[in-house]
Design a protein around this motif. Structure first.
Motif, PDB file in Angstrom:
ATOM      1  N   ILE A  16       0.866  -1.174   0.000  1.00  0.00           N
ATOM      2  CA  ILE A  16       0.000   0.000   0.000  1.00  0.00           C
ATOM      3  C   ILE A  16       0.905   1.226   0.000  1.00  0.00           C
ATOM      4  O   ILE A  16       1.752   1.371   0.886  1.00  0.00           O
ATOM      5  CB  ILE A  16      -0.927   0.019   1.225  1.00  0.00           C
ATOM      6  N   ILE A  17       0.714   2.075  -0.997  1.00  0.00           N
ATOM      7  CA  ILE A  17       1.469   3.320  -1.055  1.00  0.00           C
ATOM      8  C   ILE A  17       0.546   4.409  -0.500  1.00  0.00           C
ATOM      9  O   ILE A  17      -0.482   4.723  -1.093  1.00  0.00           O
ATOM     10  CB  ILE A  17       1.900   3.672  -2.494  1.00  0.00           C
ATOM     11  N   GLY A  18       0.916   4.940   0.642  1.00  0.00           N
ATOM     12  CA  GLY A  18       0.116   5.963   1.307  1.00  0.00           C
ATOM     13  C   GLY A  18       0.022   5.641   2.787  1.00  0.00           C
ATOM     14  O   GLY A  18       0.083   4.469   3.173  1.00  0.00           O
ATOM     15  N   GLY A  19      -0.118   6.671   3.603  1.00  0.00           N
ATOM     16  CA  GLY A  19      -0.149   6.469   5.045  1.00  0.00           C
ATOM     17  C   GLY A  19      -1.287   7.185   5.735  1.00  0.00           C
ATOM     18  O   GLY A  19      -1.264   7.368   6.949  1.00  0.00           O
ATOM     19  N   GLY A  20      -2.331   7.564   4.990  1.00  0.00           N
ATOM     20  CA  GLY A  20      -3.471   8.277   5.547  1.00  0.00           C
ATOM     21  C   GLY A  20      -4.641   7.367   5.883  1.00  0.00           C
ATOM     22  O   GLY A  20      -4.502   6.140   5.963  1.00  0.00           O
ATOM     23  N   GLU A  21      -5.804   7.983   6.067  1.00  0.00           N
ATOM     24  CA  GLU A  21      -7.011   7.254   6.480  1.00  0.00           C
ATOM     25  C   GLU A  21      -7.421   6.166   5.489  1.00  0.00           C
ATOM     26  O   GLU A  21      -7.763   5.055   5.880  1.00  0.00           O
ATOM     27  CB  GLU A  21      -8.187   8.216   6.691  1.00  0.00           C
ATOM     28  N   VAL A  22      -7.417   6.489   4.200  1.00  0.00           N
ATOM     29  CA  VAL A  22      -7.835   5.502   3.193  1.00  0.00           C
ATOM     30  C   VAL A  22      -6.864   4.325   3.189  1.00  0.00           C
ATOM     31  O   VAL A  22      -7.272   3.163   3.180  1.00  0.00           O
ATOM     32  CB  VAL A  22      -7.955   6.147   1.793  1.00  0.00           C
ATOM     33  N   ALA A  23      -5.572   4.614   3.222  1.00  0.00           N
ATOM     34  CA  ALA A  23      -4.559   3.549   3.258  1.00  0.00           C
ATOM     35  C   ALA A  23      -4.737   2.695   4.511  1.00  0.00           C
ATOM     36  O   ALA A  23      -4.611   1.467   4.458  1.00  0.00           O
ATOM     37  CB  ALA A  23      -3.158   4.158   3.219  1.00  0.00           C
ATOM     38  N   TYR A  24      -5.041   3.333   5.618  1.00  0.00           N
ATOM     39  CA  TYR A  24      -5.252   2.614   6.879  1.00  0.00           C
ATOM     40  C   TYR A  24      -6.439   1.651   6.764  1.00  0.00           C
ATOM     41  O   TYR A  24      -6.337   0.490   7.158  1.00  0.00           O
ATOM     42  CB  TYR A  24      -5.486   3.619   8.014  1.00  0.00           C
ATOM     43  N   ARG A  25      -7.548   2.132   6.193  1.00  0.00           N
ATOM     44  CA  ARG A  25      -8.724   1.258   6.011  1.00  0.00           C
ATOM     45  C   ARG A  25      -8.395   0.066   5.119  1.00  0.00           C
ATOM     46  O   ARG A  25      -8.769  -1.075   5.410  1.00  0.00           O
ATOM     47  CB  ARG A  25      -9.877   2.056   5.405  1.00  0.00           C
ATOM     48  N   HIS A  43       4.796   9.961   5.446  1.00  0.00           N
ATOM     49  CA  HIS A  43       3.937  10.388   6.556  1.00  0.00           C
ATOM     50  C   HIS A  43       2.913   9.296   6.843  1.00  0.00           C
ATOM     51  O   HIS A  43       2.065   9.011   5.997  1.00  0.00           O
ATOM     52  CB  HIS A  43       3.237  11.703   6.216  1.00  0.00           C
ATOM     53  N   ILE A  44       3.015   8.717   8.025  1.00  0.00           N
ATOM     54  CA  ILE A  44       2.160   7.586   8.399  1.00  0.00           C
ATOM     55  C   ILE A  44       1.354   7.959   9.633  1.00  0.00           C
ATOM     56  O   ILE A  44       1.917   8.434  10.614  1.00  0.00           O
ATOM     57  CB  ILE A  44       3.027   6.335   8.705  1.00  0.00           C
ATOM     58  N   LEU A  45       0.047   7.700   9.579  1.00  0.00           N
ATOM     59  CA  LEU A  45      -0.776   7.913  10.768  1.00  0.00           C
ATOM     60  C   LEU A  45      -0.258   7.039  11.908  1.00  0.00           C
ATOM     61  O   LEU A  45       0.119   5.876  11.681  1.00  0.00           O
ATOM     62  CB  LEU A  45      -2.237   7.550  10.492  1.00  0.00           C
ATOM     63  N   ASN A  46      -0.284   7.554  13.109  1.00  0.00           N
ATOM     64  CA  ASN A  46       0.208   6.801  14.268  1.00  0.00           C
ATOM     65  C   ASN A  46      -0.536   5.487  14.472  1.00  0.00           C
ATOM     66  O   ASN A  46       0.043   4.510  14.933  1.00  0.00           O
ATOM     67  CB  ASN A  46       0.120   7.657  15.542  1.00  0.00           C
ATOM     68  N   LYS A  47      -1.814   5.454  14.111  1.00  0.00           N
ATOM     69  CA  LYS A  47      -2.580   4.223  14.358  1.00  0.00           C
ATOM     70  C   LYS A  47      -2.099   3.037  13.531  1.00  0.00           C
ATOM     71  O   LYS A  47      -2.404   1.899  13.865  1.00  0.00           O
ATOM     72  CB  LYS A  47      -4.073   4.460  14.208  1.00  0.00           C
ATOM     73  N   PHE A  48      -1.318   3.260  12.489  1.00  0.00           N
ATOM     74  CA  PHE A  48      -0.704   2.143  11.764  1.00  0.00           C
ATOM     75  C   PHE A  48       0.190   1.337  12.709  1.00  0.00           C
ATOM     76  O   PHE A  48       0.249   0.122  12.627  1.00  0.00           O
ATOM     77  CB  PHE A  48       0.145   2.628  10.584  1.00  0.00           C
ATOM     78  N   TYR A  49       0.882   2.051  13.584  1.00  0.00           N
ATOM     79  CA  TYR A  49       1.821   1.382  14.493  1.00  0.00           C
ATOM     80  C   TYR A  49       1.099   0.536  15.535  1.00  0.00           C
ATOM     81  O   TYR A  49       1.673  -0.399  16.087  1.00  0.00           O
ATOM     82  CB  TYR A  49       2.745   2.411  15.164  1.00  0.00           C
ATOM     83  N   ASP A  50      -0.157   0.824  15.790  1.00  0.00           N
ATOM     84  CA  ASP A  50      -0.950   0.021  16.721  1.00  0.00           C
ATOM     85  C   ASP A  50      -1.309  -1.342  16.128  1.00  0.00           C
ATOM     86  O   ASP A  50      -1.613  -2.276  16.857  1.00  0.00           O
ATOM     87  CB  ASP A  50      -2.234   0.756  17.129  1.00  0.00           C
ATOM     88  N   GLU A  53       1.035  -6.483  14.101  1.00  0.00           N
ATOM     89  CA  GLU A  53       1.185  -7.790  13.441  1.00  0.00           C
ATOM     90  C   GLU A  53       0.958  -7.702  11.932  1.00  0.00           C
ATOM     91  O   GLU A  53       0.076  -7.014  11.467  1.00  0.00           O
ATOM     92  CB  GLU A  53       0.203  -8.793  14.045  1.00  0.00           C
ATOM     93  N   ASN A  54       1.748  -8.436  11.195  1.00  0.00           N
ATOM     94  CA  ASN A  54       1.601  -8.581   9.749  1.00  0.00           C
ATOM     95  C   ASN A  54       1.694  -7.281   8.967  1.00  0.00           C
ATOM     96  O   ASN A  54       1.126  -7.168   7.890  1.00  0.00           O
ATOM     97  CB  ASN A  54       0.285  -9.284   9.408  1.00  0.00           C
ATOM     98  N   ILE A  55       2.401  -6.299   9.505  1.00  0.00           N
ATOM     99  CA  ILE A  55       2.549  -5.050   8.777  1.00  0.00           C
ATOM    100  C   ILE A  55       4.019  -4.624   8.789  1.00  0.00           C
ATOM    101  O   ILE A  55       4.680  -4.671   9.817  1.00  0.00           O
ATOM    102  CB  ILE A  55       1.632  -3.944   9.351  1.00  0.00           C
ATOM    103  N   ASN A  56       4.496  -4.283   7.606  1.00  0.00           N
ATOM    104  CA  ASN A  56       5.856  -3.791   7.457  1.00  0.00           C
ATOM    105  C   ASN A  56       5.746  -2.336   6.999  1.00  0.00           C
ATOM    106  O   ASN A  56       5.201  -2.061   5.936  1.00  0.00           O
ATOM    107  CB  ASN A  56       6.598  -4.636   6.414  1.00  0.00           C
ATOM    108  N   ILE A  57       6.231  -1.421   7.810  1.00  0.00           N
ATOM    109  CA  ILE A  57       6.135   0.000   7.487  1.00  0.00           C
ATOM    110  C   ILE A  57       7.481   0.502   6.971  1.00  0.00           C
ATOM    111  O   ILE A  57       8.508   0.307   7.613  1.00  0.00           O
ATOM    112  CB  ILE A  57       5.694   0.819   8.714  1.00  0.00           C
ATOM    113  N   ILE A  58       7.435   1.122   5.791  1.00  0.00           N
ATOM    114  CA  ILE A  58       8.625   1.739   5.212  1.00  0.00           C
ATOM    115  C   ILE A  58       8.346   3.244   5.162  1.00  0.00           C
ATOM    116  O   ILE A  58       7.495   3.697   4.386  1.00  0.00           O
ATOM    117  CB  ILE A  58       8.926   1.192   3.801  1.00  0.00           C
ATOM    118  N   LYS A  59       9.038   3.994   6.005  1.00  0.00           N
ATOM    119  CA  LYS A  59       8.836   5.449   6.053  1.00  0.00           C
ATOM    120  C   LYS A  59       9.728   6.097   5.009  1.00  0.00           C
ATOM    121  O   LYS A  59      10.881   6.426   5.257  1.00  0.00           O
ATOM    122  CB  LYS A  59       9.169   5.974   7.452  1.00  0.00           C
TER     123      LYS A  59
END
Length: 192
Positions: A16-25, A43-50, A53-59
């Motif tokens: 997923i390319i993007g770190g906002g609300e739509v990407a989060y959903r 720029h990634i919403l903090n709730k991604f970090y919550d 599991e099963n998520i790899n974040i590339i800032k």
């Protein structure tokens, strides 16, 4: 025109390319199906970090290298031109792509859905009205409560027994059709 399909995600690499609300959903949707996801955004919403599991974040900013080996990509940035660029790259390279703000360049959409164990009911308006999809989803959630997970499991077990016991296809079909008229308590009491 879109064709409805259920995909087995096991062998697909999803980015997923993007770190906002739509990407989060979108990310949460994939996690609902136990699929790991890579999220790329400066720029990634903090709730991604919550989600953990099963998520790899590339800032980082988007780079082609992040999707060149992936099979499914969601372009969910707040930059329409960048989303278009990602969509065109994916289409040229035969990748599944959902561009959240451009249905025409997407080769798939992600419907609203209600999931109750193995029961999966999806709703799509072909991108014409996500609000209508959400409304219908809420109605379906009310009609098909969490009990349907157990209902389907019990029904599936009984179905196996009916198939074993009855060789006559018409008799088997008749019993299976009768079963779906029963509620959960009646199903639990049913003897094959």
């Amino acid at each position: 025109m879109l064709y409805p399909i259920n995909l087995k995600l096991d062998d697909l690499d999803i980015v997923i390319i993007g770190g906002g609300e739509v990407a989060y959903r979108k990310c949460k949707n994939f996690l609902d199906f136990n699929k790991s996801v890579t999220v790329v955004s400066k720029h990634i919403l903090n709730k991604f970090y919550d989600l953990k599991e099963n998520i790899n974040i590339i800032k980082d900013d988007y780079k082609e290298e992040y999707i060149e080996n992936s099979s499914m990509i969601i372009a969910a940035t707040d930059n329409r031109e960048l989303n278009l660029e990602i969509g065109l790259y994916c289409r040229e390279n035969k990748k599944l792509v959902n561009v959240v703000d451009n249905v025409k360049i997407s080769n798939f959409t992600i419907p609203s859905y209600v999931k109750r164990g193995d029961l999966l009911i999806s709703v799509s308006t072909g991108g014409k009205s996500p609000s209508l999809s959400s409304k219908i989803k809420r109605e379906l959630e009310e009609k098909y409560s969490e009990d349907y997970e157990e209902y389907l499991n019990v029904l599936g077990e009984i179905r196996k027994e009916v198939i074993k016991k009855y060789q006559d296809k018409n008799k088997r079909k008749s019993i299976l059709n009768m079963l779906i008229a029963l509620d959960l308590d009646e199903l639990k009491k049913f003897n094959v």
